[in-house]
Scaffold this motif. Structure first.
Motif, PDB file in Angstrom:
ATOM      1  N   ALA A  82     -10.471  36.596 -21.598  1.00  0.00           N
ATOM      2  CA  ALA A  82     -10.890  36.077 -20.298  1.00  0.00           C
ATOM      3  C   ALA A  82     -10.560  37.029 -19.158  1.00  0.00           C
ATOM      4  O   ALA A  82     -10.791  36.693 -17.986  1.00  0.00           O
ATOM      5  N   GLY A  83     -10.010  38.183 -19.488  1.00  0.00           N
ATOM      6  CA  GLY A  83      -9.672  39.147 -18.449  1.00  0.00           C
ATOM      7  C   GLY A  83      -8.324  38.925 -17.815  1.00  0.00           C
ATOM      8  O   GLY A  83      -7.999  39.566 -16.804  1.00  0.00           O
ATOM      9  N   ARG A  84      -7.512  38.015 -18.415  1.00  0.00           N
ATOM     10  CA  ARG A  84      -6.172  37.766 -17.863  1.00  0.00           C
ATOM     11  C   ARG A  84      -5.189  38.808 -18.379  1.00  0.00           C
ATOM     12  O   ARG A  84      -5.228  39.181 -19.549  1.00  0.00           O
TER      13      ARG A  84
ATOM     14  N   ALA B 214      -2.049  35.301 -26.847  1.00  0.00           N
ATOM     15  CA  ALA B 214      -3.182  36.201 -27.038  1.00  0.00           C
ATOM     16  C   ALA B 214      -3.330  36.645 -28.488  1.00  0.00           C
ATOM     17  O   ALA B 214      -4.294  37.335 -28.828  1.00  0.00           O
ATOM     18  N   GLY B 215      -2.402  36.262 -29.363  1.00  0.00           N
ATOM     19  CA  GLY B 215      -2.479  36.634 -30.770  1.00  0.00           C
ATOM     20  C   GLY B 215      -1.985  38.034 -31.072  1.00  0.00           C
ATOM     21  O   GLY B 215      -2.270  38.589 -32.140  1.00  0.00           O
TER      22      GLY B 215
ATOM     23  N   PRO C 231      -7.179  40.068 -32.652  1.00  0.00           N
ATOM     24  CA  PRO C 231      -7.515  39.194 -31.526  1.00  0.00           C
ATOM     25  C   PRO C 231      -8.398  39.931 -30.498  1.00  0.00           C
ATOM     26  O   PRO C 231      -8.424  41.154 -30.464  1.00  0.00           O
ATOM     27  N   ASP C 232      -9.070  39.157 -29.681  1.00  0.00           N
ATOM     28  CA  ASP C 232      -9.954  39.720 -28.669  1.00  0.00           C
ATOM     29  C   ASP C 232      -9.132  40.097 -27.446  1.00  0.00           C
ATOM     30  O   ASP C 232      -9.097  39.373 -26.436  1.00  0.00           O
ATOM     31  N   VAL C 233      -8.451  41.201 -27.541  1.00  0.00           N
ATOM     32  CA  VAL C 233      -7.699  41.746 -26.417  1.00  0.00           C
ATOM     33  C   VAL C 233      -8.177  43.184 -26.205  1.00  0.00           C
ATOM     34  O   VAL C 233      -8.648  43.843 -27.145  1.00  0.00           O
ATOM     35  N   ARG C 234      -8.062  43.646 -24.975  1.00  0.00           N
ATOM     36  CA  ARG C 234      -8.617  44.978 -24.668  1.00  0.00           C
ATOM     37  C   ARG C 234      -7.771  45.664 -23.598  1.00  0.00           C
ATOM     38  O   ARG C 234      -6.982  45.019 -22.904  1.00  0.00           O
ATOM     39  N   LEU C 235      -7.970  46.961 -23.498  1.00  0.00           N
ATOM     40  CA  LEU C 235      -7.275  47.756 -22.495  1.00  0.00           C
ATOM     41  C   LEU C 235      -8.135  47.902 -21.253  1.00  0.00           C
ATOM     42  O   LEU C 235      -9.352  47.853 -21.316  1.00  0.00           O
ATOM     43  N   ARG C 236      -7.446  48.082 -20.159  1.00  0.00           N
ATOM     44  CA  ARG C 236      -8.183  48.349 -18.915  1.00  0.00           C
ATOM     45  C   ARG C 236      -7.448  49.462 -18.178  1.00  0.00           C
ATOM     46  O   ARG C 236      -6.236  49.403 -18.044  1.00  0.00           O
TER      47      ARG C 236
END
Length: 301
Positions: free
Chosen positions: A215-217, A260-261, A296-301
């Motif tokens: 969700a971008g958190r 976030a898993g 899990p659906d986590v990403r870097l920014r």
């Protein structure tokens, strides 16, 4: 440039009409003045301040000299510095000036353009860091200065690397110590962790990156992050993370990881050196645990 007694050259006193014999008499033991360096006088008989020592050193080295090393880094606001009390100065290579008293003179053909810091010509941060690191009491002190300079955005890691490479006689240990900083480490403990991970045989680890959920958190900014399997590695010191607001922040961070898993491994800094084999085994086990579950659906920014 300083408060309190004036620092002045003997030649300047003579130009003002003070006879040389008067200068010597006033600088004798118990006199009202003090000879700080050859040809440089403090118009007082107390201990000189750090600023008076710097001013005396620059008068001794003459025009075109500049402050470098630990004293220079203090002027830029760095805090994690070794206890080196002498005044380290850069002077043109052709100048016949040597170290004396509390002044360490370094003649160089690579004299950088100085920055003026509180009225003092001062070497740029990358040069001052490497000059200080070359004289540091141990490699940890050198890494700490390089890491702080990069972490607090006083300079880019590439600028330190260029400074090292342009010094043909640089200590090879500094080239080795610089590698974790180029890789993103921000402290001595993270540098130890970087070196340990590099010997683990595991996939690439990124350092001090920001992780967000689907969700971008914001989730966290782990010390180390293996994006392939969403594994976080935190180098958590007992003293910093176990008390008050730091303890609450660590619990909140770990809760966000869980939500976030993300698989997270926490390691005490001391174990990176005292139990490296055990820590490597824990890293490999954590990696396998993270690899076995769906990423899990986590990403870097």
């Amino acid at each position: 440039m300083t408060n309190g007694p004036i620092v002045i050259g003997v030649k300047r006193l003579e130009e003002l009409g003070v006879p040389r014999r008067t200068i010597w008499r006033r600088c004798e033991p118990g006199g009202v003045w003090r000879m700080l360096l050859p040809g440089v006088v403090l118009l007082g008989n107390g201990e000189p301040t750090d600023e008076q020592r710097i001013e005396a050193g620059l008068l001794h080295a003459r025009e075109g000299s500049m402050l470098t090393g630990v004293s220079a880094l203090r002027r830029y606001g760095l805090r994690n510095l070794p206890a080196i009390d002498d005044v380290h100065l850069l002077v043109p290579a052709e100048r016949g000036i040597t170290s004396t008293g509390f002044v360490h003179v370094e003649r160089t053909r690579r004299l950088p353009a100085p920055r003026i810091r509180s009225g003092v010509p001062t070497a740029p941060v990358p040069r001052a860091v490497i000059d200080a690191a070359r004289r540091a009491p141990d490699l940890d002190a050198a890494v700490a200065m390089m890491a702080e300079a990069v972490r607090d955005r006083h300079c880019l890691p590439s600028a330190l690397a260029v400074e090292i490479e342009e010094r043909s006689r640089i200590d090879e240990r500094l080239r080795w110590a610089m590698m974790p900083i180029l890789g993103g480490a921000h402290s001595v403990a993270e540098a130890d962790a970087w070196n340990l991970w590099a010997r683990s045989g595991l996939p690439e680890l990124q350092w001090n990156v920001r992780v967000f959920d689907a969700a971008g958190r914001f989730v966290a900014k782990p010390d180390g992050w293996c994006d392939e399997v969403a594994l976080a590695w935190e180098i958590d010191s007992r003293g910093y993370h176990s008390e008050g607001d730091h303890f609450r922040a660590t619990l909140a961070r770990n809760a966000r990881y869980t939500a976030a898993g993300v698989v997270v491994l926490q390691t005490l800094p001391s174990r990176l050196r005292s139990e490296p084999d055990e820590v490597r085994a824990e890293l490999k086990a954590a990696f396998e645990s993270a690899r076995r579950r769906p990423r899990p659906d986590v990403r870097l920014r």
